[in-house]
Design a protein around this motif. Structure first.
Motif, mmCIF file in Angstrom:
data_model
loop_
_atom_site.group_PDB
_atom_site.id
_atom_site.type_symbol
_atom_site.label_atom_id
_atom_site.label_comp_id
_atom_site.label_asym_id
_atom_site.label_seq_id
_atom_site.Cartn_x
_atom_site.Cartn_y
_atom_site.Cartn_z
ATOM 1 N N ASP A 39 29.984 37.595 42.602
ATOM 2 C CA ASP A 39 30.702 36.404 42.148
ATOM 3 C C ASP A 39 31.910 36.122 43.034
ATOM 4 O O ASP A 39 32.196 34.970 43.380
ATOM 5 N N ASP A 40 32.634 37.175 43.399
ATOM 6 C CA ASP A 40 33.777 36.998 44.304
ATOM 7 C C ASP A 40 33.321 36.471 45.660
ATOM 8 O O ASP A 40 33.953 35.571 46.231
ATOM 9 N N LEU A 41 32.238 37.022 46.175
ATOM 10 C CA LEU A 41 31.739 36.585 47.475
ATOM 11 C C LEU A 41 31.271 35.132 47.416
ATOM 12 O O LEU A 41 31.510 34.362 48.348
ATOM 13 N N CYS A 42 30.635 34.749 46.302
ATOM 14 C CA CYS A 42 30.191 33.358 46.125
ATOM 15 C C CYS A 42 31.358 32.384 46.245
ATOM 16 O O CYS A 42 31.252 31.329 46.875
ATOM 17 N N ALA A 43 32.468 32.722 45.592
ATOM 18 C CA ALA A 43 33.640 31.847 45.617
ATOM 19 C C ALA A 43 34.386 31.937 46.940
ATOM 20 O O ALA A 43 34.895 30.936 47.451
ATOM 21 N N ALA A 44 34.446 33.129 47.518
ATOM 22 C CA ALA A 44 35.224 33.325 48.751
ATOM 23 C C ALA A 44 34.620 32.578 49.929
ATOM 24 O O ALA A 44 35.351 32.013 50.757
ATOM 25 N N VAL A 45 33.285 32.548 50.044
ATOM 26 C CA VAL A 45 32.646 31.958 51.225
ATOM 27 C C VAL A 45 32.794 30.440 51.288
ATOM 28 O O VAL A 45 32.435 29.822 52.294
ATOM 29 N N LEU A 46 33.333 29.848 50.238
ATOM 30 C CA LEU A 46 33.544 28.399 50.248
ATOM 31 C C LEU A 46 34.673 28.002 51.187
ATOM 32 O O LEU A 46 34.841 26.821 51.505
ATOM 33 N N ARG A 47 35.460 28.982 51.614
ATOM 34 C CA ARG A 47 36.538 28.726 52.565
ATOM 35 C C ARG A 47 36.548 29.854 53.603
ATOM 36 O O ARG A 47 36.193 30.995 53.279
ATOM 37 N N PRO A 48 36.964 29.591 54.841
ATOM 38 C CA PRO A 48 37.017 30.648 55.861
ATOM 39 C C PRO A 48 37.955 31.768 55.430
ATOM 40 O O PRO A 48 38.964 31.541 54.768
ATOM 41 N N ALA A 49 37.626 32.978 55.818
ATOM 42 C CA ALA A 49 38.450 34.136 55.469
ATOM 43 C C ALA A 49 39.732 34.146 56.289
ATOM 44 O O ALA A 49 39.730 33.781 57.465
ATOM 45 N N SER A 50 40.832 34.583 55.678
ATOM 46 C CA SER A 50 42.094 34.725 56.404
ATOM 47 C C SER A 50 42.025 35.966 57.285
ATOM 48 O O SER A 50 41.159 36.826 57.126
ATOM 49 N N GLU A 51 42.962 36.075 58.215
ATOM 50 C CA GLU A 51 42.984 37.234 59.113
ATOM 51 C C GLU A 51 43.163 38.540 58.335
ATOM 52 O O GLU A 51 42.541 39.558 58.647
ATOM 53 N N LYS A 52 44.010 38.518 57.313
ATOM 54 C CA LYS A 52 44.240 39.726 56.522
ATOM 55 C C LYS A 52 42.971 40.131 55.788
ATOM 56 O O LYS A 52 42.621 41.320 55.734
ATOM 57 N N THR A 53 42.278 39.132 55.210
ATOM 58 C CA THR A 53 41.042 39.430 54.487
ATOM 59 C C THR A 53 39.995 39.985 55.432
ATOM 60 O O THR A 53 39.291 40.959 55.122
ATOM 61 N N VAL A 54 39.876 39.378 56.606
ATOM 62 C CA VAL A 54 38.908 39.833 57.609
ATOM 63 C C VAL A 54 39.168 41.281 57.992
ATOM 64 O O VAL A 54 38.249 42.124 58.010
#
Length: 449
Positions: A265-280
């Motif tokens: 569920d988190d991945l579904c919502a997260a992929v709607l926007r590019p990941a930040s450098e910290k998240t990456v």
């Protein structure tokens, strides 16, 4: 209500679209914070070395591998489509539905085992026991509950545990009456209730449930609650041990499926926007330690995530309030502007980040109220009752009672007051001449109070 609406000014399509876009962005920010934390929890669960830990089923591991691949693509800056992750979500939901079906079957066995336990425990009812006194004692404990909502939920729970002595005709009538009480409700809600009846009565099995969870299937095949009336003491203890094994395995598989669902569920919502450098950076670091998740607890950067999640959640709730207002007040304008897809994306994000990890996501813009009238309900009842008749005809008396008790509990009895409830409890206890069953019921009920 928004100021623009109070003043009679309807926002243009751009404003409506912006509300959905802001919600999606805010939701993706929350998910980007939650994803690393839930991913670590999942990796630690799936590779746990605790001796009593349940090993994930092969199908669960297969979904997990695909999820980790998508997470790695996201961390690498590659485009990951929401549809691809939603497809994995559906695969995990299918596993969850299999586990729900196993749960109903094990709960049915548990119901029967609990009602014969005291044939072999040596316990008996006290010499001064009376049904009236027991009903009065339960009522007094209910009266002592200060929270009315807690009291009501407790009443519902204990009513499902009283001895059931119903003719089949009376049982079918109670099911029909319970379904007819949904007259005027949305047809989708009626279908959910009927599906719950069918699931509780184990009228069908999800495709592939035995191959998905072979350990559970193997234990269940050895269960024989239907024949409990003729068990010896050794047979009872054997079945009770099997039940414990089955429930431990079931609960462990459910925990694993839930944790994986939260990651998805988190991945579904997260992929709607590019990941930040910290998240990456954090995700890459986590994924490099897949085979040694115990080393992830001291990973650099984790300490700031908790506070970051709280801040991101506040922004998400604020954006959600604006979005929900537009969705409620301007539904006609949303359709006129062709923003149904934007609405659905925003609503899906709300569901994905809710407390209901296994919630079905909306697939279409809300239609006009489609109410269930009496004719619709009677038609559905006419399909359901023959199925119930068929399953009861092939059941022993012990299993039939268990099935009827569990199905009837879906339609809670309504009492005008506690005095009426007390009379019903006394009557229900008096209807049971099996002392072991009565003692088992009382023990379960008192444990709920």
């Amino acid at each position: 209500m928004s100021k623009s609406h109070r003043n009679g000014r309807i926002p243009d399509a751009a404003a409506l679209g912006q509300a959905a876009d802001s919600l999606v962005s805010a939701g993706a920010a929350v998910a980007a914070v939650r994803l690393p934390l839930n991913l670590i929890s999942w990796l630690q669960m799936v590779r746990s070395e605790e001796t009593d830990a349940v090993s994930p089923a092969d199908d669960t591991l297969s979904v997990s591998e695909k999820v980790l691949e998508k997470a790695a693509d996201y961390a690498a800056g590659k485009e990951v489509s929401e549809e691809a992750v939603l497809a994995l979500r559906e695969q995990n939901l299918a596993l969850s539905r299999c586990l729900d079906a196993f749960s109903e079957r094990f709960l049915l066995e548990e119901y029967m085992i609990n009602r014969v336990e005291h044939r072999y425990s040596g316990r008996t009812l006290p010499a001064d026991y009376t049904d009236a006194a027991e009903a009065e004692k339960i009522t007094e404990r209910l009266l002592a509950m200060q929270d009315a909502s807690v009291r009501q939920s407790t009443v519902t729970a204990i009513c499902g545990q009283f001895p059931v002595r119903l003719t089949r005709g009376r049982f079918f009538q109670m099911v029909a009456d319970g379904i007819r009480m949904d007259e005027g409700q949305e047809k989708a809600d009626v279908r959910n209730r009927i599906d719950l009846v069918r699931q509780t009565a184990v009228l069908e099995a999800p495709r592939g449930m035995e191959s998905a969870f072979p350990r559970l299937a193997g234990i269940l095949r050895q269960m024989d609650g239907s024949g409990a009336a003729s068990w010896t003491a050794s047979r009872y203890h054997e079945q009770a041990d099997l039940l414990k094994r089955g429930m431990d395995e079931l609960n462990g598989q459910m925990d694993l499926t839930l944790m994986l669902q939260e990651v998805i569920d988190d991945l579904c919502a997260a992929v709607l926007r590019p990941a930040s450098e910290k998240t990456v950076a954090l995700l890459r670091n986590i994924l490099e330690h897949v085979v040694e998740p115990e080393s992830l607890e001291n990973l650099e950067g984790l300490d700031v995530l908790e506070g970051a999640e709280e801040e991101a959640r506040m922004g998400f709730e604020k954006a959600g309030a604006v979005f929900d207002e537009f969705a409620e007040v301007y539904s006609a304008e949303i359709c006129a502007a062709g923003l149904q897809d934007a609405y659905l994306t925003g609503r899906r994000v709300e569901f994905l980040l809710s407390d209901s990890a296994f919630a079905d996501l909306p697939e279409r813009f809300p239609a006009e109220h489609d109410a269930a009238d009496r004719a619709y309900l009677d038609d559905e009842i006419g399909k359901l009752i023959p199925e119930l008749i068929g399953t009861l005809q092939g059941s022993t008396k012990m299993r039939s009672r268990a099935l009827m008790a569990r199905v009837v509990s879906i339609f809670p009895k309504r009492f005008e007051n506690l005095s009426e409830l007390q009379k019903w409890m006394e009557s229900s206890l008096a209807s049971c001449s099996d002392e072991a069953e009565k003692l088992g019921c009382i023990e379960i009920i008192e444990g709920l109070l």
